[in-house]
Design a protein around this motif. Structure first.
Motif, PDB file in Angstrom:
ATOM      1  N   PHE A   1      34.444 -22.853  -2.850  1.00  5.07           N
ATOM      2  CA  PHE A   1      33.760 -23.189  -1.597  1.00  5.07           C
ATOM      3  C   PHE A   1      32.270 -22.886  -1.694  1.00  5.07           C
ATOM      4  O   PHE A   1      31.844 -21.939  -2.358  1.00  5.07           O
ATOM      5  N   ARG A   2      31.511 -23.690  -0.989  1.00  5.22           N
ATOM      6  CA  ARG A   2      30.083 -23.440  -0.895  1.00  5.22           C
ATOM      7  C   ARG A   2      29.823 -22.255   0.011  1.00  5.22           C
ATOM      8  O   ARG A   2      30.570 -21.990   0.937  1.00  5.22           O
ATOM      9  N   ASN A   3      28.724 -21.560  -0.241  1.00  3.16           N
ATOM     10  CA  ASN A   3      28.373 -20.417   0.587  1.00  3.16           C
ATOM     11  C   ASN A   3      27.767 -20.927   1.885  1.00  3.16           C
ATOM     12  O   ASN A   3      26.600 -21.271   1.945  1.00  3.16           O
ATOM     13  N   ARG A   4      28.602 -21.007   2.910  1.00  2.88           N
ATOM     14  CA  ARG A   4      28.148 -21.524   4.193  1.00  2.88           C
ATOM     15  C   ARG A   4      27.949 -20.378   5.155  1.00  2.88           C
ATOM     16  O   ARG A   4      27.852 -19.231   4.781  1.00  2.88           O
ATOM     17  N   GLU A   5      27.917 -20.694   6.451  1.00  6.48           N
ATOM     18  CA  GLU A   5      27.688 -19.699   7.480  1.00  6.48           C
ATOM     19  C   GLU A   5      28.719 -18.583   7.399  1.00  6.48           C
ATOM     20  O   GLU A   5      29.836 -18.788   6.967  1.00  6.48           O
ATOM     21  N   PRO A   6      28.360 -17.367   7.793  1.00  8.89           N
ATOM     22  CA  PRO A   6      29.330 -16.274   7.783  1.00  8.89           C
ATOM     23  C   PRO A   6      30.449 -16.538   8.758  1.00  8.89           C
ATOM     24  O   PRO A   6      30.278 -17.239   9.747  1.00  8.89           O
TER      25      PRO A   6
END
Length: 367
Positions: A337-342
């Motif tokens: 997964f991409r590092n998105r919003e927390p």
């Protein structure tokens, strides 16, 4: 088999839902253990009785904790890691195990759930539709879900994702979606708890009476009217009646679930493990003809089987089992997964404050 992720810091899990899940998974395991003993009138009636409401309980709670699903990245990730991945793993495992132990020749296919895994496939589909139901008025959403269930029972959706069950169990999921905290409080009221006793007793007596008069297939919701050899008026009436009876029994069951912490409350977090694992034990016993011994078909043998089923359910929900299977049940898969919003508790849409249950359970997923 809903399971909630650890509560947000400063909040606590609601013991009621963990208690409900634990008691329901015990009924699931015991019900499967009873299946080879249905030659007994009493066992057949008990089997029909618990099948009327044990899965609807899980589905309704799953719907309730899907209210905040809005396709936020952290929610989609949780859906993949907590539902899709366990489904793929256990669908493959059950297929290969059945082929090896029972001499089956089933092909590996993630589009045709086998045995227990149908629920994970159904949950994946139901949760994807949650935002659609949430924008509707509650009465419209429930009414439309009932119509869809009737259409599913009238037609032949086919084996893909076990759509028969996806459609016919849909009303329970949608009812859970539109429920509010005050509805759960209503279940604990004295009049409801009192009414629950004769409702359960009456349903048990009816289950005993209908043996030979109806097939248990009606409560599985896995076959259409043509497969059950009934025309549409009778089929529609039976589908509506079974749905209504299940709802009554779900309410009666939940009315007596303890609201406080008990010795078995912590085990409620492990219902996914018990749901997915107990099938290996039950199917092995059936395939190896362990139930053929005359003892198991006596009243004492049936009591022993029931006790073994309860013990198996409790053992499989225990913390050591959960820790052992965490890489499969709760894989992190950060690499995928991409590092998105927390992550946000519950993945709530902006502008809507979290209700207490959503804060306590955040992203709850069912097994």
């Amino acid at each position: 088999m809903t399971r909630g992720v650890p509560a947000v810091q400063g909040t606590a899990r609601d013991p009621f839902f963990d208690n409900a899940k634990l008691l329901a998974i015990v009924l699931v395991v015991v019900g499967h253990a009873w299946q080879p003993l249905k030659d007994s009138h009493a066992m057949w009636a008990a089997y029909l009785f618990v099948y009327m409401f044990h899965m609807p309980v899980f589905i309704l709670i799953s719907g309730y904790f899907s209210r905040s699903f809005a396709f936020r990245p952290n929610q989609v990730k949780r859906l993949i890691t907590g539902v899709a991945v366990p489904y793929a793993v256990f669908e493959t495992a059950y297929t290969l195990y059945g082929n090896a132990v029972d001499g089956r020749s089933n092909d590996l296919s993630l589009l045709s759930p086998w045995y227990l895994t149908w629920f994970l496939a159904a949950l994946f589909v139901w949760r994807l539709t949650a935002p659609l139901w949430r924008v509707m008025r509650a009465d419209v959403a429930v009414g439309l879900a009932v119509v869809i269930a009737l259409v599913g029972a009238a037609g032949e959706p086919g084996p893909v994702l076990n759509l028969d069950r996806v459609l016919q169990f849909l009303p329970f999921f949608v009812i859970g979606l539109v429920m509010r905290p005050e509805h759960w409080e209503l279940l604990r009221s004295r009049p409801v708890r009192i009414a629950a006793v004769p409702a359960m007793a009456g349903a048990a007596a009816m289950a005993y009476w209908v043996k030979g008069r109806m097939t248990a297939e009606w409560v599985f919701h896995s076959r259409g009217w043509s497969e059950l050899h009934v025309a549409w008026p009778v089929g529609a009436a039976m589908t509506l009646a079974m749905t209504a009876c299940s709802l009554v029994l779900v309410a009666a069951f939940l009315a007596w679930v303890p609201r406080h912490d008990t010795w078995f409350t912590p085990l409620g977090a492990g219902t996914l493990c018990a749901y997915l694992l107990h099938g290996f034990f039950i199917r092995t016993a059936a395939w190896e003809n362990w139930f053929d011994a005359a003892f198991w078909h006596t009243p004492l043998g049936q009591v022993v089987v029931t006790a073994l089923g309860v013990g198996l359910a409790l053992a499989l929900t225990s913390p050591p089992v959960r820790r052992l299977l965490r890489p499969v049940m709760e894989p992190r898969l950060e690499w995928a997964f991409r590092n998105r919003e927390p992550a946000v508790a519950g993945g709530l849409p902006s502008g809507r404050p979290p209700v207490p249950e959503e804060r306590r359970h955040a992203e709850s997923v069912a097994s």
